[in-house]
Enzyme design. Sequence first.
Site, PDB file in Angstrom:
ATOM      1  N   GLY A  52       7.316  -2.235   5.583  1.00  0.00           N
ATOM      2  CA  GLY A  52       8.713  -2.653   5.467  1.00  0.00           C
ATOM      3  C   GLY A  52       9.687  -1.692   6.112  1.00  0.00           C
ATOM      4  O   GLY A  52       9.335  -0.565   6.478  1.00  0.00           O
TER       5      GLY A  52
ATOM      6  N   GLU B 229       0.826  -1.209   0.000  1.00  0.00           N
ATOM      7  CA  GLU B 229       0.000   0.000   0.000  1.00  0.00           C
ATOM      8  C   GLU B 229       0.855   1.250   0.000  1.00  0.00           C
ATOM      9  O   GLU B 229       1.968   1.261   0.526  1.00  0.00           O
ATOM     10  CB  GLU B 229      -0.915  -0.024   1.239  1.00  0.00           C
ATOM     11  CG  GLU B 229      -2.012  -1.044   1.099  1.00  0.00           C
ATOM     12  CD  GLU B 229      -2.718  -1.400   2.388  1.00  0.00           C
ATOM     13  OE1 GLU B 229      -3.883  -1.798   2.314  1.00  0.00           O
ATOM     14  OE2 GLU B 229      -2.112  -1.309   3.461  1.00  0.00           O
TER      15      GLU B 229
ATOM     16  N   CYS C  10       3.245   8.354   1.283  1.00  0.00           N
ATOM     17  CA  CYS C  10       3.956   7.406   2.137  1.00  0.00           C
ATOM     18  C   CYS C  10       4.067   6.102   1.351  1.00  0.00           C
ATOM     19  O   CYS C  10       3.043   5.503   0.999  1.00  0.00           O
ATOM     20  CB  CYS C  10       3.173   7.219   3.428  1.00  0.00           C
ATOM     21  SG  CYS C  10       3.870   5.967   4.519  1.00  0.00           S
TER      22      CYS C  10
ATOM     23  N   SER D 254      12.483   6.494   6.955  1.00  0.00           N
ATOM     24  CA  SER D 254      12.354   6.087   8.354  1.00  0.00           C
ATOM     25  C   SER D 254      13.097   4.772   8.566  1.00  0.00           C
ATOM     26  O   SER D 254      13.298   3.990   7.636  1.00  0.00           O
ATOM     27  CB  SER D 254      10.885   5.929   8.737  1.00  0.00           C
ATOM     28  OG  SER D 254      10.418   4.661   8.366  1.00  0.00           O
TER      29      SER D 254
ATOM     30  N   HIS E  55      -3.267   3.480  16.662  1.00  0.00           N
ATOM     31  CA  HIS E  55      -4.590   3.034  16.243  1.00  0.00           C
ATOM     32  C   HIS E  55      -4.718   1.564  16.559  1.00  0.00           C
ATOM     33  O   HIS E  55      -4.000   0.741  16.005  1.00  0.00           O
ATOM     34  CB  HIS E  55      -4.786   3.291  14.751  1.00  0.00           C
ATOM     35  CG  HIS E  55      -4.628   4.743  14.452  1.00  0.00           C
ATOM     36  ND1 HIS E  55      -5.598   5.650  14.739  1.00  0.00           N
ATOM     37  CD2 HIS E  55      -3.579   5.436  13.972  1.00  0.00           C
ATOM     38  CE1 HIS E  55      -5.160   6.848  14.429  1.00  0.00           C
ATOM     39  NE2 HIS E  55      -3.941   6.752  13.961  1.00  0.00           N
TER      40      HIS E  55
ATOM     41  N   CYS F  77       2.814  -3.367  15.276  1.00  0.00           N
ATOM     42  CA  CYS F  77       2.625  -3.011  13.865  1.00  0.00           C
ATOM     43  C   CYS F  77       1.978  -4.158  13.093  1.00  0.00           C
ATOM     44  O   CYS F  77       2.456  -5.299  13.155  1.00  0.00           O
ATOM     45  CB  CYS F  77       3.991  -2.660  13.271  1.00  0.00           C
ATOM     46  SG  CYS F  77       3.975  -2.504  11.485  1.00  0.00           S
TER      47      CYS F  77
ATOM     48  N   CYS G 227       7.476  -7.408   6.619  1.00  0.00           N
ATOM     49  CA  CYS G 227       8.658  -6.814   7.261  1.00  0.00           C
ATOM     50  C   CYS G 227       9.287  -7.834   8.198  1.00  0.00           C
ATOM     51  O   CYS G 227       8.593  -8.621   8.821  1.00  0.00           O
ATOM     52  CB  CYS G 227       8.232  -5.575   8.054  1.00  0.00           C
ATOM     53  SG  CYS G 227       9.634  -4.673   8.747  1.00  0.00           S
TER      54      CYS G 227
ATOM     55  N   HIS H 142      10.012   5.078  19.966  1.00  0.00           N
ATOM     56  CA  HIS H 142       8.868   4.481  20.677  1.00  0.00           C
ATOM     57  C   HIS H 142       9.100   4.152  22.145  1.00  0.00           C
ATOM     58  O   HIS H 142       8.134   4.010  22.894  1.00  0.00           O
ATOM     59  CB  HIS H 142       8.339   3.231  19.958  1.00  0.00           C
ATOM     60  CG  HIS H 142       8.032   3.468  18.505  1.00  0.00           C
ATOM     61  ND1 HIS H 142       7.198   4.467  18.088  1.00  0.00           N
ATOM     62  CD2 HIS H 142       8.476   2.851  17.378  1.00  0.00           C
ATOM     63  CE1 HIS H 142       7.128   4.447  16.766  1.00  0.00           C
ATOM     64  NE2 HIS H 142       7.910   3.493  16.310  1.00  0.00           N
TER      65      HIS H 142
ATOM     66  N   CYS I  62      -0.698   5.279  10.614  1.00  0.00           N
ATOM     67  CA  CYS I  62       0.568   4.638  10.978  1.00  0.00           C
ATOM     68  C   CYS I  62       0.364   3.276  11.613  1.00  0.00           C
ATOM     69  O   CYS I  62      -0.467   3.129  12.512  1.00  0.00           O
ATOM     70  CB  CYS I  62       1.310   5.509  11.987  1.00  0.00           C
ATOM     71  SG  CYS I  62       2.102   6.891  11.224  1.00  0.00           S
TER      72      CYS I  62
ATOM     73  N   SER J  73      12.501   5.368  14.283  1.00  0.00           N
ATOM     74  CA  SER J  73      11.383   4.857  15.085  1.00  0.00           C
ATOM     75  C   SER J  73      11.907   4.543  16.469  1.00  0.00           C
ATOM     76  O   SER J  73      12.631   3.562  16.645  1.00  0.00           O
ATOM     77  CB  SER J  73      10.819   3.585  14.454  1.00  0.00           C
ATOM     78  OG  SER J  73      10.397   3.846  13.138  1.00  0.00           O
TER      79      SER J  73
ATOM     80  N   CYS K 222       8.114  -5.492  14.853  1.00  0.00           N
ATOM     81  CA  CYS K 222       7.659  -4.583  15.917  1.00  0.00           C
ATOM     82  C   CYS K 222       6.276  -5.049  16.382  1.00  0.00           C
ATOM     83  O   CYS K 222       5.387  -5.282  15.562  1.00  0.00           O
ATOM     84  CB  CYS K 222       7.601  -3.144  15.409  1.00  0.00           C
ATOM     85  SG  CYS K 222       9.183  -2.572  14.775  1.00  0.00           S
TER      86      CYS K 222
HETATM   87 FE1  SF4 Z   1       8.533  -3.114  10.035  1.00  0.00          FE
HETATM   88 FE2  SF4 Z   1       8.124  -0.498  10.444  1.00  0.00          FE
HETATM   89 FE3  SF4 Z   1       6.257  -2.280  11.149  1.00  0.00          FE
HETATM   90 FE4  SF4 Z   1       8.531  -2.172  12.536  1.00  0.00          FE
HETATM   91  S1  SF4 Z   1       6.968  -0.546  12.383  1.00  0.00           S
HETATM   92  S2  SF4 Z   1       7.506  -4.037  11.799  1.00  0.00           S
HETATM   93  S3  SF4 Z   1       9.991  -1.653  10.909  1.00  0.00           S
HETATM   94  S4  SF4 Z   1       6.950  -1.839   9.056  1.00  0.00           S
END
Ligand code: SF4
Length: 348
Positions: A162, A97, A110, A194, A292, A124, A117, A218, A335, A216, A121
Amino acid sequence: MTTLLGLSLSQLQDLCLKEGFPKFTAKQLCDWMYNKRVDNFDSMTNLSLKIRARLNEIAVVGRSAAVDCQQSVDGTKKYLFEIQDTDSQNHQSKYVEAVYIPADDRATLCVSCQRGCKMGCRFCVTGQQGFHGNLTAADILNQIFSIEESSLLTNIVFMGMGEPLDNFDAIKQTLEALTADWGLGWSPHRLTVSTVGITPMLKRLLDETQCHVAVSLHNAFPNERAEMMPMQKAYPIAGVIDLLKQYNWYGQRRISFEYTMFKGVNDDLNHAAELVKVTRGLHCRVNLIRFHASPDVPYRCADEHAMTTFRDYLENHGVTCTIRTSRGEDIMAACGLLAGQKREEPQQ
Ligand code: SF4
């Protein structure tokens, strides 16, 4: 068949030489693909019919239209692209996407750089899918060139599906096509890459390009960050920040830290204080992001009061900080929500 989108002027010159085309054909190809954004050889009318016929035999431009597009109430649009892959058996992993985000003074896209990926994380949706393959530079550029709003774009952020620095060569090739004279000729300061902080590749990005960087973060506590982001164990954030401190962030180039706020996890003032501590001495910005919730991940969004208190603490301690406006939530374009899944076809 050779895919031409993403090739540099010199790579196209090599191809033209090999085929016995005049050398200036390479420049013409760049002009048609990158400047005029033409998606087929037959439309390249200043190439001879013979050259166009030969190109149709040996190459493709590498463009393909989105297979779906959803529009949010706030104007954000989520495009779905099918990626050609003969290896994968996983049907869902064929799609990625790209999210178009219009605002008053800018129009940002974006883009995704991988199918799934590897970084895993925990918060995600993409990370929960596992890894299904890298995109090529052509796949990434196609997202930029094949959306309806392509000519309106002012900024590109590599923050979709990714980890960009896990696909460094394709990202570098894409950045070159976007910034080189033979490509789009954009300023690198319109581009932001990023990363979770893959240090060796981050060093290459910093040395070999001038684009903005978004790390990133967090969570500034290493043990807690490792719980949320397994890559912390391989590439500790302390090493990432040490590396960033070796570069000049007082010019036009910017470094930002992305900080998604999770209720009861990283949203109190202890975490804010640690964030101030680890970023001390680095001229940077922190973007606080609303999380979210998704059924697939075990986190919830921090409440509004916690976010503003956190922001105020950072600001009062000299860290520039903004709470990012959330966009495209109703179409799962915000995000961390990109799943790259095709909608079910309506039943006849
Ligand atoms: Fe991959 Fe980014 Fe998701 Fe982490 S936040 S799993 S790096 S897509």
